[in-house]
Design a protein around this motif. Structure first.
Motif, PDB file in Angstrom:
ATOM      1  N   SER A  26       0.814  -1.221   0.000  1.00  0.00           N
ATOM      2  CA  SER A  26       0.000   0.000   0.000  1.00  0.00           C
ATOM      3  C   SER A  26       0.847   1.270   0.000  1.00  0.00           C
ATOM      4  O   SER A  26       0.379   2.331  -0.422  1.00  0.00           O
ATOM      5  N   GLU A  29       2.302   1.098  -3.935  1.00  0.00           N
ATOM      6  CA  GLU A  29       1.324   1.115  -5.027  1.00  0.00           C
ATOM      7  C   GLU A  29       1.118   2.520  -5.601  1.00  0.00           C
ATOM      8  O   GLU A  29       1.080   2.684  -6.829  1.00  0.00           O
ATOM      9  N   PRO A  30       0.995   3.570  -4.767  1.00  0.00           N
ATOM     10  CA  PRO A  30       0.851   4.911  -5.346  1.00  0.00           C
ATOM     11  C   PRO A  30       2.069   5.353  -6.162  1.00  0.00           C
ATOM     12  O   PRO A  30       1.923   6.100  -7.142  1.00  0.00           O
ATOM     13  N   TYR A  33       1.774   3.677  -9.418  1.00  0.00           N
ATOM     14  CA  TYR A  33       0.658   4.334 -10.103  1.00  0.00           C
ATOM     15  C   TYR A  33       1.107   5.641 -10.762  1.00  0.00           C
ATOM     16  O   TYR A  33       0.843   5.874 -11.948  1.00  0.00           O
ATOM     17  N   VAL A  94      -2.901  11.243  -6.449  1.00  0.00           N
ATOM     18  CA  VAL A  94      -2.732  10.257  -5.371  1.00  0.00           C
ATOM     19  C   VAL A  94      -3.578  10.599  -4.155  1.00  0.00           C
ATOM     20  O   VAL A  94      -4.235   9.733  -3.578  1.00  0.00           O
ATOM     21  N   HIS A  95      -3.603  11.885  -3.765  1.00  0.00           N
ATOM     22  CA  HIS A  95      -4.365  12.236  -2.560  1.00  0.00           C
ATOM     23  C   HIS A  95      -5.866  12.125  -2.776  1.00  0.00           C
ATOM     24  O   HIS A  95      -6.627  12.035  -1.815  1.00  0.00           O
ATOM     25  N   LYS A  96      -6.304  12.131  -4.045  1.00  0.00           N
ATOM     26  CA  LYS A  96      -7.727  11.926  -4.334  1.00  0.00           C
ATOM     27  C   LYS A  96      -8.056  10.439  -4.436  1.00  0.00           C
ATOM     28  O   LYS A  96      -9.090   9.987  -3.935  1.00  0.00           O
ATOM     29  N   ARG A  97      -7.180   9.675  -5.058  1.00  0.00           N
ATOM     30  CA  ARG A  97      -7.430   8.232  -5.207  1.00  0.00           C
ATOM     31  C   ARG A  97      -7.244   7.503  -3.872  1.00  0.00           C
ATOM     32  O   ARG A  97      -7.974   6.550  -3.584  1.00  0.00           O
ATOM     33  N   TRP A  98      -6.273   7.959  -3.086  1.00  0.00           N
ATOM     34  CA  TRP A  98      -6.054   7.399  -1.751  1.00  0.00           C
ATOM     35  C   TRP A  98      -6.432   8.477  -0.733  1.00  0.00           C
ATOM     36  O   TRP A  98      -7.588   8.724  -0.528  1.00  0.00           O
ATOM     37  N   ASP A  99      -5.466   9.126  -0.117  1.00  0.00           N
ATOM     38  CA  ASP A  99      -5.746  10.224   0.804  1.00  0.00           C
ATOM     39  C   ASP A  99      -4.460  11.044   0.983  1.00  0.00           C
ATOM     40  O   ASP A  99      -3.394  10.663   0.487  1.00  0.00           O
ATOM     41  N   THR A 102      -1.402   9.313   2.689  1.00  0.00           N
ATOM     42  CA  THR A 102      -0.742   8.389   1.769  1.00  0.00           C
ATOM     43  C   THR A 102       0.125   9.150   0.774  1.00  0.00           C
ATOM     44  O   THR A 102       1.244   8.731   0.459  1.00  0.00           O
ATOM     45  N   SER A 106       3.960   8.226   0.672  1.00  0.00           N
ATOM     46  CA  SER A 106       4.424   7.616  -0.575  1.00  0.00           C
ATOM     47  C   SER A 106       5.352   8.569  -1.327  1.00  0.00           C
ATOM     48  O   SER A 106       6.336   8.136  -1.935  1.00  0.00           O
TER      49      SER A 106
END
Length: 324
Positions: A26, A29-30, A33, A94-99, A102, A106
């Motif tokens: 986890s 992964e970002p 991505y 990334v902050h929209k897809r995860w938070d 993260t 990341s």
């Protein structure tokens, strides 16, 4: 000799095949991505194309090339978080897809990965490459800080703006070509001339970005135009519009810059019309051409056969013709 397209294809293939075996997945992964979203791959291409001025097999230095791409994308990941941007290259940030947490963690790990990848240069080159990479990373942070501070100022000068984009954008291109030269065993004079070449190229490239944000075709440019106008970004264009405007034009510019509420398209159209009246597009194009010609002069000082320079020349010509 590899063409620039062959080199770009090999960069993308290498990035796709990079393993991420550490845990937790986890965290990584970002990173995977962000690097999978594509982009122009300008910085790794410049390392490899510069290396190829002197040596064949540019893929031999693919890892340090990808280190710079990793670093560049780390800065974009954190920029997106700072700007609260929703999209990057048409995909969720990334902050929209995860938070946000993260994105911070990341991003931090991505910076460390960039250093780990850069450290894989041959041991006899590490003493030259790593200080250059570190100095460049510090300068980019300084440029980002200036950019943030300029948002709160209305007295930013052209010289200050040029220095900001030199730090934020140009030094990474300059670092790329100089690392390519160092790894190829170029002498110090060539390496320094190539650094200046990259720096001038970077200034031309960023000013072209400013120009395309106003005058570009969104379908070609890859994003909606007018963002710099709506956010009152202190670009070369806005700074010089205030300097060169007559009293009426300056009042109109101030009215739009100071407006707290406005229709987005109306503001873009009004400010663009003022730029047209004042002659800002021509002024910016002349400045871009000046920096690009300066870059070419530094490259001309490198005493290698023209056919070895041609892939690099083709790539940079394409870089500077993004709206055509």
């Amino acid at each position: 000799m590899k063409t620039s397209n062959e080199i770009l294809n090999s960069i993308n293939t290498f990035i796709e095949q990079l393993p991420y075996e550490r845990k937790p997945f986890s965290l990584y992964e970002p990173i995977q991505y962000v690097l999978s979203l594509g982009g122009k791959r300008i910085r790794p291409a410049l390392i490899l194309l510069t290396y190829q001025l002197y040596k064949d097999q540019p893929e031999d230095i693919m890892m340090p090339a990808v280190a710079l791409e990793t670093y560049h994308n780390y800065t974009l990941l954190h920029d997106d978080l700072m700007d609260n941007a929703d999209l990057r290259r048409g995909h969720a940030t990334v902050h929209k897809r995860w938070d946000a947490n993260t994105a911070v963690l990341s991003g931090d790990s991505m910076l460390v990965l960039a250093y780990e990848r850069m450290a894989q240069v041959p041991a006899d080159k590490l003493g030259a490459v790593l200080p250059l990479f570190t100095e460049t990373a510090l300068e980019i942070g300084e440029g980002q800080q200036y950019d943030m501070e300029f948002e709160q100022r209305n007295d930013v000068t052209e010289a200050e703006y040029i220095e900001m984009i030199r730090l934020k954008t140009s030094v990474l291109l300059a670092c790329a070509v100089k690392i390519g030269a160092i790894l190829a065993g170029a002498d110090e004079k060539d390496a320094d001339n190539l650094y200046q070449y990259g720096e001038q190229l970077g200034l031309a490239f960023q000013l072209q970005d400013d120009l395309l944000d106003v005058y570009g075709d969104p379908a070609v440019f890859g994003k909606a135009i007018g963002g710099d106008i709506t956010s009152n970004k202190k670009t070369y264009m806005l700074i010089n519009a205030f300097l060169l405007a007559d009293d009426r034009q300056r009042r109109e510019l101030h009215r739009w810059v100071d407006a707290k509420e406005f229709d987005r398209q109306e503001k873009i159209a009004a400010v663009t019309k003022l730029y047209n009246e004042i002659g800002i597009r021509r002024l910016c194009e002349e400045k871009i051409n000046s920096y690009f010609e300066s870059a070419k002069q530094y490259l001309a000082r490198i005493d290698v056969p023209l056919e070895r320079k041609q892939p690099l020349i083709d790539f940079t010509n394409e870089m500077m013709n993004r709206n055509k």
